[in-house]
Design an enzyme around this catalytic site. Structure first.
Site, PDB file in Angstrom:
ATOM      1  N   ARG A  80       8.030  -8.992  15.519  1.00  0.00           N
ATOM      2  CA  ARG A  80       8.428  -7.626  15.167  1.00  0.00           C
ATOM      3  C   ARG A  80       7.328  -6.621  15.505  1.00  0.00           C
ATOM      4  O   ARG A  80       6.149  -6.939  15.403  1.00  0.00           O
ATOM      5  CB  ARG A  80       8.724  -7.579  13.667  1.00  0.00           C
ATOM      6  CG  ARG A  80       9.005  -6.221  13.094  1.00  0.00           C
ATOM      7  CD  ARG A  80       9.406  -6.322  11.614  1.00  0.00           C
ATOM      8  NE  ARG A  80       9.670  -5.021  11.065  1.00  0.00           N
ATOM      9  CZ  ARG A  80       8.761  -4.276  10.443  1.00  0.00           C
ATOM     10  NH1 ARG A  80       7.533  -4.716  10.271  1.00  0.00           N
ATOM     11  NH2 ARG A  80       9.087  -3.091   9.984  1.00  0.00           N
TER      12      ARG A  80
ATOM     13  N   HIS B  80       0.846  -1.197   0.000  1.00  0.00           N
ATOM     14  CA  HIS B  80       0.000   0.000   0.000  1.00  0.00           C
ATOM     15  C   HIS B  80       0.880   1.245   0.000  1.00  0.00           C
ATOM     16  O   HIS B  80       2.083   1.159   0.236  1.00  0.00           O
ATOM     17  CB  HIS B  80      -0.893   0.025   1.253  1.00  0.00           C
ATOM     18  CG  HIS B  80      -0.101   0.155   2.529  1.00  0.00           C
ATOM     19  ND1 HIS B  80       0.583  -0.892   3.099  1.00  0.00           N
ATOM     20  CD2 HIS B  80       0.143   1.224   3.334  1.00  0.00           C
ATOM     21  CE1 HIS B  80       1.199  -0.484   4.199  1.00  0.00           C
ATOM     22  NE2 HIS B  80       0.963   0.798   4.360  1.00  0.00           N
TER      23      HIS B  80
ATOM     24  N   HIS C 125       4.749   0.203  -0.152  1.00  0.00           N
ATOM     25  CA  HIS C 125       5.520  -0.614   0.788  1.00  0.00           C
ATOM     26  C   HIS C 125       4.662  -1.710   1.395  1.00  0.00           C
ATOM     27  O   HIS C 125       3.436  -1.702   1.244  1.00  0.00           O
ATOM     28  CB  HIS C 125       6.131   0.271   1.885  1.00  0.00           C
ATOM     29  CG  HIS C 125       5.128   1.094   2.633  1.00  0.00           C
ATOM     30  ND1 HIS C 125       4.570   2.256   2.137  1.00  0.00           N
ATOM     31  CD2 HIS C 125       4.552   0.933   3.853  1.00  0.00           C
ATOM     32  CE1 HIS C 125       3.717   2.762   3.002  1.00  0.00           C
ATOM     33  NE2 HIS C 125       3.671   1.972   4.061  1.00  0.00           N
TER      34      HIS C 125
ATOM     35  N   ASP D 167       0.869   5.142   1.956  1.00  0.00           N
ATOM     36  CA  ASP D 167       0.203   5.793   3.087  1.00  0.00           C
ATOM     37  C   ASP D 167      -0.541   7.017   2.546  1.00  0.00           C
ATOM     38  O   ASP D 167      -0.084   7.662   1.607  1.00  0.00           O
ATOM     39  CB  ASP D 167       1.224   6.190   4.157  1.00  0.00           C
ATOM     40  CG  ASP D 167       1.821   4.956   4.850  1.00  0.00           C
ATOM     41  OD1 ASP D 167       1.263   3.847   4.696  1.00  0.00           O
ATOM     42  OD2 ASP D 167       2.848   5.105   5.547  1.00  0.00           O
TER      43      ASP D 167
HETATM   44  O1  LIG Z   1       5.508  -2.397   9.822  1.00  0.00           O
HETATM   45  C1  LIG Z   1       5.944  -1.807   8.854  1.00  0.00           C
HETATM   46  O2  LIG Z   1       7.134  -1.796   8.553  1.00  0.00           O
HETATM   47  C2  LIG Z   1       4.999  -1.058   7.937  1.00  0.00           C
HETATM   48  C3  LIG Z   1       3.780  -0.502   8.614  1.00  0.00           C
HETATM   49  C4  LIG Z   1       2.942   0.308   7.691  1.00  0.00           C
HETATM   50  O3  LIG Z   1       3.178   0.369   6.520  1.00  0.00           O
HETATM   51  C5  LIG Z   1       1.788   1.083   8.188  1.00  0.00           C
HETATM   52  O4  LIG Z   1       1.442   0.993   9.384  1.00  0.00           O
HETATM   53  O5  LIG Z   1       1.202   1.834   7.366  1.00  0.00           O
HETATM   54 FE   LIG Z   2       2.215   2.053   5.569  1.00  0.00          FE
END
Ligand SMILES: O=C(O)CCC(=O)C(=O)O
Ligand SMILES: [Fe+2]
Length: 349
Positions: A291, A218, A281, A220
């Site tokens: 994680r 996606h 990403h 942001d």
């Molecule tokens: O956990 C991650 O590295 C990405 C999290 C992410 O893309 C988000 O919360 O929008």
């Molecule tokens: Fe994100």
């Protein structure tokens, strides 16, 4: 998308990946992954340095992402955020469900907000805090202990807003927009009123990581995102076209000690009239390590319309997008997800 309930599959004690969490290989491998050390490397920028403006401009144009150092966020605060987030996700499910996100609300515990767009489930859970002041959702789970959690998250939100303001300023300067012009566009001056979301993500260890995804691909939606990720565990990947022309690959961004990852969001792509690209990403999961990440997303005040900055049109460019407020844009994204930017494009003159 089934609602979360007490009979929900427990990711934390899973020995296999059920069908509902198994993603097609064609989706997971839509592009090859960049090999270790191969490909372009993601810039690491000391944002307190005099060279930051030009480096940030170059990074936002070619990657839509960079690592920021020199941001002034104490390591202790980052450690506290991680510790408190781990405590929250370690609570029994029934307790977390007490603070589940309610329909129509942004804040609360639940599946990643993106889940609505995908037929398969993601290997993660999240806790969303919209507007740093609205931390009362946490009160539902920790009647006795929530104050430490809330204090840490409030402190973190405050610090993130400061860093986001600084980054936005540097990004705009790199586009040739100074603070006064940015103020006229309703940006920097109104930062106090800016809308903000802190998304805590938890990715439990996965017995078959090659079948699952922690967070699907996606971009942001806001102006920019500041991402903290757990030390020592890879997960974040960005989609990048090598050298701008070469093959498109998933590139891993390992956590670098003390560095935060900065993503260009869709609204910044709009504002910069496509000079900056919002970065696609995703997060993959690991068999060995649990994680965590914390994504702080900032956008304009609720009623401020974001369109290409007029000064950028002086060199004869036409505006590519019409103006939208963040809530309007989110509404369009809720319908069209990945195609939202396309929908607000103006007809080509
Ligand atoms: O956990 C991650 O590295 C990405 C999290 C992410 O893309 C988000 O919360 O929008
Ligand atoms: Fe994100």
């Amino acid at each position: 998308m089934p609602a979360l309930s007490l009979d929900h599959f427990d990711l934390y004690s899973a020995h296999h990946v059920p069908e509902s969490y198994t993603w097609p290989s064609s989706y997971l491998h839509d592009h090859p992954s960049a090999g270790e050390g191969g490909g372009d490397s993601i810039p690491i920028i000391d944002i307190s340095s005099p060279t930051a403006v030009s480096l940030i401009g170059a990074a936002c144009r070619s990657f839509g992402v960079f690592y920021a150092t020199g941001h002034g966020v104490p390591v202790d605060l980052l450690d506290d955020v991680e510790y408190q987030a781990r405590r929250l996700f370690a609570l029994p499910l029934h307790q977390k469900l007490d603070t589940a996100r309610r329909p129509g609300f942004i804040s609360g515990y639940g599946r990643p907000p993106l889940s609505a767009f995908f037929p398969k489930l993601m290997w993660s859970e999240g806790f969303t805090i919209a507007g740093g002041h609205r931390l009362d959702v946490a009160g539902d789970i920790w009647p006795l202990e929530q104050s430490v959690f809330c204090d840490v998250m409030k402190k973190y939100n405050k610090k993130m807003k400061e860093v986001a303001g600084k980054l936005l300023n540097l990004m705009l300067l790199s586009l040739g927009i100074d603070e006064e012009e940015a103020g006229r566009a309703g940006l920097i001056k109104d930062l106090q009123q800016a809308m903000e979301v802190l998304q805590l993500n938890s990715y439990p260890t996965c017995p078959e990581p090659e079948k699952a995804i922690g967070m699907a691909a996606h971009t942001d939606s806001g102006l920019l995102t500041i991402l903290y990720q757990s030390r020592g565990v890879n997960g974040l990947q960005i989609l990048h076209k090598e050298g701008g022309l070469g093959p498109t690959r998933w590139v891993t961004l390992p956590p670098l000690p003390g560095a935060l990852v900065i993503h260009v969001g869709d609204l910044l792509q709009i504002l910069s009239n496509d000079q900056f690209k919002s970065v696609r990403h995703r997060a993959v999961v690991s068999q060995a390590e649990h994680r965590l990440s914390a994504a702080y997303i900032i956008g304009p005040p609720e009623h401020v319309k974001m369109g290409p900055i007029s000064k950028l049109m002086q060199s004869g460019q036409n505006p590519i997008y019409r103006s939208v407020t963040w809530p309007e844009y989110l509404e369009i994204r809720a319908q069209l997800f990945d195609k939202a930017l396309e929908l607000i494009k103006l007809p080509i003159k």
